[in-house]
Design a protein around this motif. Structure first.
Motif, PDB file in Angstrom:
ATOM      1  N   ALA A   5      34.186  56.103  54.954  1.00  0.00           N
ATOM      2  CA  ALA A   5      33.233  55.069  53.915  1.00  0.00           C
ATOM      3  C   ALA A   5      34.271  54.032  53.651  1.00  0.00           C
ATOM      4  CB  ALA A   5      32.735  54.975  52.989  1.00  0.00           C
ATOM      5  N   ASP A   6      33.938  52.784  54.155  1.00  0.00           N
ATOM      6  CA  ASP A   6      34.720  51.708  53.774  1.00  0.00           C
ATOM      7  C   ASP A   6      34.230  51.705  52.496  1.00  0.00           C
ATOM      8  OD1 ASP A   6      36.214  49.575  56.102  1.00  0.00           O
ATOM      9  OD2 ASP A   6      35.179  51.160  57.250  1.00  0.00           O
ATOM     10  N   ILE A   7      35.941  51.311  51.774  1.00  0.00           N
ATOM     11  CA  ILE A   7      35.807  50.952  50.544  1.00  0.00           C
ATOM     12  C   ILE A   7      36.140  49.563  50.090  1.00  0.00           C
ATOM     13  CG2 ILE A   7      36.859  51.462  48.334  1.00  0.00           C
ATOM     14  CD1 ILE A   7      39.099  53.809  49.278  1.00  0.00           C
ATOM     15  N   TYR A   8      35.283  48.491  50.204  1.00  0.00           N
ATOM     16  CA  TYR A   8      35.435  46.942  49.761  1.00  0.00           C
ATOM     17  C   TYR A   8      34.024  46.855  48.209  1.00  0.00           C
ATOM     18  CZ  TYR A   8      30.795  47.336  52.566  1.00  0.00           C
ATOM     19  OH  TYR A   8      30.109  48.066  52.555  1.00  0.00           O
ATOM     20  N   PRO A   9      34.032  45.620  47.673  1.00  0.00           N
ATOM     21  CA  PRO A   9      33.171  44.818  46.300  1.00  0.00           C
ATOM     22  C   PRO A   9      31.944  45.857  46.572  1.00  0.00           C
ATOM     23  CG  PRO A   9      35.462  43.745  46.847  1.00  0.00           C
ATOM     24  CD  PRO A   9      35.196  45.001  48.015  1.00  0.00           C
ATOM     25  N   GLY A  10      30.498  46.482  46.406  1.00  0.00           N
ATOM     26  CA  GLY A  10      30.013  47.006  46.423  1.00  0.00           C
ATOM     27  C   GLY A  10      29.539  47.791  47.781  1.00  0.00           C
ATOM     28  N   PHE A  11      30.826  48.625  48.166  1.00  0.00           N
ATOM     29  CA  PHE A  11      29.904  49.837  49.515  1.00  0.00           C
ATOM     30  C   PHE A  11      29.495  50.816  48.839  1.00  0.00           C
ATOM     31  CE2 PHE A  11      33.604  51.761  47.205  1.00  0.00           C
ATOM     32  CZ  PHE A  11      33.395  52.877  46.958  1.00  0.00           C
ATOM     33  N   GLU A  12      29.047  51.117  47.385  1.00  0.00           N
ATOM     34  CA  GLU A  12      29.015  51.936  46.301  1.00  0.00           C
ATOM     35  C   GLU A  12      27.224  52.062  47.020  1.00  0.00           C
ATOM     36  OE1 GLU A  12      30.934  50.604  43.159  1.00  0.00           O
ATOM     37  OE2 GLU A  12      30.757  49.854  45.472  1.00  0.00           O
ATOM     38  N   ASN A  13      26.938  50.740  47.332  1.00  0.00           N
ATOM     39  CA  ASN A  13      25.249  51.333  47.133  1.00  0.00           C
ATOM     40  C   ASN A  13      24.443  51.992  48.217  1.00  0.00           C
ATOM     41  OD1 ASN A  13      25.157  49.317  44.604  1.00  0.00           O
ATOM     42  ND2 ASN A  13      24.903  47.494  45.697  1.00  0.00           N
ATOM     43  N   SER A  14      25.268  51.588  49.697  1.00  0.00           N
ATOM     44  CA  SER A  14      24.929  52.077  50.653  1.00  0.00           C
ATOM     45  C   SER A  14      25.419  53.803  50.484  1.00  0.00           C
ATOM     46  CB  SER A  14      25.652  51.379  51.545  1.00  0.00           C
ATOM     47  OG  SER A  14      25.494  50.080  52.277  1.00  0.00           O
ATOM     48  N   LEU A  15      26.821  53.490  50.376  1.00  0.00           N
ATOM     49  CA  LEU A  15      27.568  54.947  50.003  1.00  0.00           C
ATOM     50  C   LEU A  15      26.425  56.417  49.178  1.00  0.00           C
ATOM     51  CD1 LEU A  15      29.313  57.118  50.900  1.00  0.00           C
ATOM     52  CD2 LEU A  15      30.826  56.552  49.450  1.00  0.00           C
ATOM     53  N   ASN A  16      25.581  55.745  48.427  1.00  0.00           N
ATOM     54  CA  ASN A  16      24.966  56.461  47.215  1.00  0.00           C
ATOM     55  C   ASN A  16      23.718  56.783  47.754  1.00  0.00           C
ATOM     56  OD1 ASN A  16      25.798  57.124  44.740  1.00  0.00           O
ATOM     57  ND2 ASN A  16      25.843  54.942  43.980  1.00  0.00           N
ATOM     58  N   PHE A  17      23.291  55.459  48.762  1.00  0.00           N
ATOM     59  CA  PHE A  17      21.351  55.576  49.435  1.00  0.00           C
ATOM     60  C   PHE A  17      22.188  56.888  50.497  1.00  0.00           C
ATOM     61  CE2 PHE A  17      19.325  54.792  53.333  1.00  0.00           C
ATOM     62  CZ  PHE A  17      17.921  54.823  52.535  1.00  0.00           C
ATOM     63  N   LEU A  18      22.723  57.516  51.520  1.00  0.00           N
ATOM     64  CA  LEU A  18      23.626  58.184  51.361  1.00  0.00           C
ATOM     65  C   LEU A  18      23.555  59.227  51.572  1.00  0.00           C
ATOM     66  CD1 LEU A  18      26.019  57.045  54.678  1.00  0.00           C
ATOM     67  CD2 LEU A  18      23.463  56.743  54.854  1.00  0.00           C
ATOM     68  N   ARG A  19      24.333  59.548  50.532  1.00  0.00           N
ATOM     69  CA  ARG A  19      24.730  60.971  50.088  1.00  0.00           C
ATOM     70  C   ARG A  19      23.160  62.360  49.549  1.00  0.00           C
ATOM     71  NH1 ARG A  19      30.768  61.881  48.070  1.00  0.00           N
ATOM     72  NH2 ARG A  19      30.211  63.995  49.353  1.00  0.00           N
ATOM     73  N   GLU A  20      22.821  61.141  48.484  1.00  0.00           N
ATOM     74  CA  GLU A  20      20.941  61.335  48.323  1.00  0.00           C
ATOM     75  C   GLU A  20      20.866  61.667  49.190  1.00  0.00           C
ATOM     76  OE1 GLU A  20      19.890  57.689  45.836  1.00  0.00           O
ATOM     77  OE2 GLU A  20      21.615  57.707  44.450  1.00  0.00           O
ATOM     78  N   ARG A  21      20.222  61.103  50.867  1.00  0.00           N
ATOM     79  CA  ARG A  21      19.357  61.318  51.168  1.00  0.00           C
ATOM     80  C   ARG A  21      19.901  62.216  52.306  1.00  0.00           C
ATOM     81  NH1 ARG A  21      18.349  57.189  48.897  1.00  0.00           N
ATOM     82  NH2 ARG A  21      16.140  56.190  48.072  1.00  0.00           N
ATOM     83  N   PHE A  22      20.815  62.812  52.765  1.00  0.00           N
ATOM     84  CA  PHE A  22      21.361  63.505  53.273  1.00  0.00           C
ATOM     85  C   PHE A  22      22.355  64.632  53.336  1.00  0.00           C
ATOM     86  CE2 PHE A  22      20.422  59.722  55.156  1.00  0.00           C
ATOM     87  CZ  PHE A  22      19.601  59.902  56.119  1.00  0.00           C
ATOM     88  N   PRO A  23      22.808  65.492  53.941  1.00  0.00           N
ATOM     89  CA  PRO A  23      23.630  66.895  54.056  1.00  0.00           C
ATOM     90  C   PRO A  23      24.720  66.334  54.233  1.00  0.00           C
ATOM     91  CG  PRO A  23      21.916  67.292  55.856  1.00  0.00           C
ATOM     92  CD  PRO A  23      21.899  66.047  54.951  1.00  0.00           C
ATOM     93  N   ILE A  24      26.229  65.739  53.255  1.00  0.00           N
ATOM     94  CA  ILE A  24      26.383  65.060  54.307  1.00  0.00           C
ATOM     95  C   ILE A  24      27.983  66.170  53.129  1.00  0.00           C
ATOM     96  CG2 ILE A  24      28.951  62.742  53.833  1.00  0.00           C
ATOM     97  CD1 ILE A  24      26.371  61.675  53.865  1.00  0.00           C
ATOM     98  N   ASP A  25      29.040  66.589  53.684  1.00  0.00           N
ATOM     99  CA  ASP A  25      30.168  67.333  52.899  1.00  0.00           C
ATOM    100  C   ASP A  25      30.534  66.835  52.766  1.00  0.00           C
ATOM    101  OD1 ASP A  25      29.205  69.857  54.065  1.00  0.00           O
ATOM    102  OD2 ASP A  25      29.475  70.018  56.296  1.00  0.00           O
ATOM    103  N   TYR A  26      31.490  65.918  52.901  1.00  0.00           N
ATOM    104  CA  TYR A  26      32.702  65.217  52.307  1.00  0.00           C
ATOM    105  C   TYR A  26      32.317  63.535  52.759  1.00  0.00           C
ATOM    106  CZ  TYR A  26      35.214  65.913  57.088  1.00  0.00           C
ATOM    107  OH  TYR A  26      34.888  65.679  58.042  1.00  0.00           O
ATOM    108  N   VAL A  27      33.559  62.507  52.149  1.00  0.00           N
ATOM    109  CA  VAL A  27      33.918  61.333  52.469  1.00  0.00           C
ATOM    110  C   VAL A  27      34.809  60.782  51.977  1.00  0.00           C
ATOM    111  CG1 VAL A  27      33.094  58.661  51.419  1.00  0.00           C
ATOM    112  CG2 VAL A  27      31.550  60.286  51.433  1.00  0.00           C
ATOM    113  N   ILE A  28      35.714  60.421  53.350  1.00  0.00           N
ATOM    114  CA  ILE A  28      37.088  60.352  53.368  1.00  0.00           C
ATOM    115  C   ILE A  28      36.637  58.412  53.423  1.00  0.00           C
ATOM    116  CG2 ILE A  28      38.730  59.252  54.891  1.00  0.00           C
ATOM    117  CD1 ILE A  28      38.036  61.733  56.586  1.00  0.00           C
TER     118      ILE A  28
END
Length: 266
Positions: A83-106
């Motif tokens: 996941a790219d880190i930039y202002p506001g990146f949390e919104n999309s990453l939260n969406f993904l982590r809540e809905r899909f079985p993601i083991d880890y985020v770089i």
């Protein structure tokens, strides 16, 4: 021998080659026991759409990894994203982590405002501007880490790509950032990314000086090739094993959750 590669891309990102099964087969042929796909995560705000899969492709990505896990039982296959880190990146990453079985985020940095860290270096940048970019690079990184959504810091000092003359300054901010992480996110891993060894900078990411400092702070470390072609899986891991020893890390694997990692040698 290093037997885990947690930074592997797919052609879904638009700038990698080969089928996902080819990456797995190459890993098996090289004695890799754990492979983690960590392709560029999609986002919903239009950030850098050229270098990542779309939201519509993400479920295919997850399901393809699940099919590979069923098909290839001789290797441990993990599901990650970069996941790219930039202002506001949390919104999309939260969406993904809540809905899909993601083991880890770089969590990685590829842009500082409109400056692309992997640019060809032809642009003339003043010393004052370079200092501003380096300082902001680490400032945005700390912002991303505070989100609590990131498990691993990817290619930690990649800002050096075109700023080789500023390595002392980069180390200064890198050390401050590592100290800060220790206080706000002590569970975070860093990545020994071998892609720099095969590209223009000809050294690992982060460099040995930063790795030595990280080991002094007991940071756990994972290994990744940043493969964008199947044959790049596990590339330069012989050199990486030597680097581990030289920078104060044990070469014995430990396991925490989905990640296999190296601890500072005791």
């Amino acid at each position: 021998m290093i037997t885990s590669d947690f930074h592997v891309h797919t052609k879904l990102c638009g700038h990698a080659q080969g089928e996902m099964s080819e990456y797995v087969r190459n890993a098996v042929s090289k004695g890799i026991e754990v492979i983690g796909f960590s392709d560029h995560a999609p986002n919903r705000d239009g950030f850098d759409p050229v270098h990542r899969m779309s939201f519509g492709q993400f479920e295919f990505y997850i399901r393809k990894i699940e099919r590979l896990q069923s098909e290839y039982r001789s290797i441990d296959i993990r599901t990650g994203v970069e996941a790219d880190i930039y202002p506001g990146f949390e919104n999309s990453l939260n969406f993904l982590r809540e809905r899909f079985p993601i083991d880890y985020v770089i969590g990685s940095m590829h842009f500082v405002d409109d400056y692309f860290v992997f640019s060809d270096g032809s642009e003339q940048i003043s010393e004052k501007k370079r200092v501003q970019i380096i300082k902001k690079y680490f400032s945005i990184m700390k912002y991303g880490i505070k989100s609590g959504l990131i498990d691993v810091i990817g290619h930690f000092d990649v800002i050096k790509w075109n700023f080789g003359s500023d390595k002392d300054l980069i180390f200064k901010y890198a050390a401050e950032t590592l100290q800060n992480i220790r206080s706000v996110q002590p569970e975070l891993f860093i990545e020994l990314n071998t892609s720099g060894l095969r590209r223009k900078i000809r050294e690992c990411l982060p460099d040995k000086r930063i790795l030595q400092y990280a080991s002094s702070l007991d940071f756990p470390l994972i290994t990744g090739s940043d493969a964008h072609k199947p044959e790049q899986v596990g590339m330069d891991f012989e050199s990486a094993e030597k680097i581990l020893k030289e920078t104060g890390y044990s070469t014995c694997l430990s396991v925490k959750g989905p990640l296999y990692f190296y601890s500072a040698a005791k």
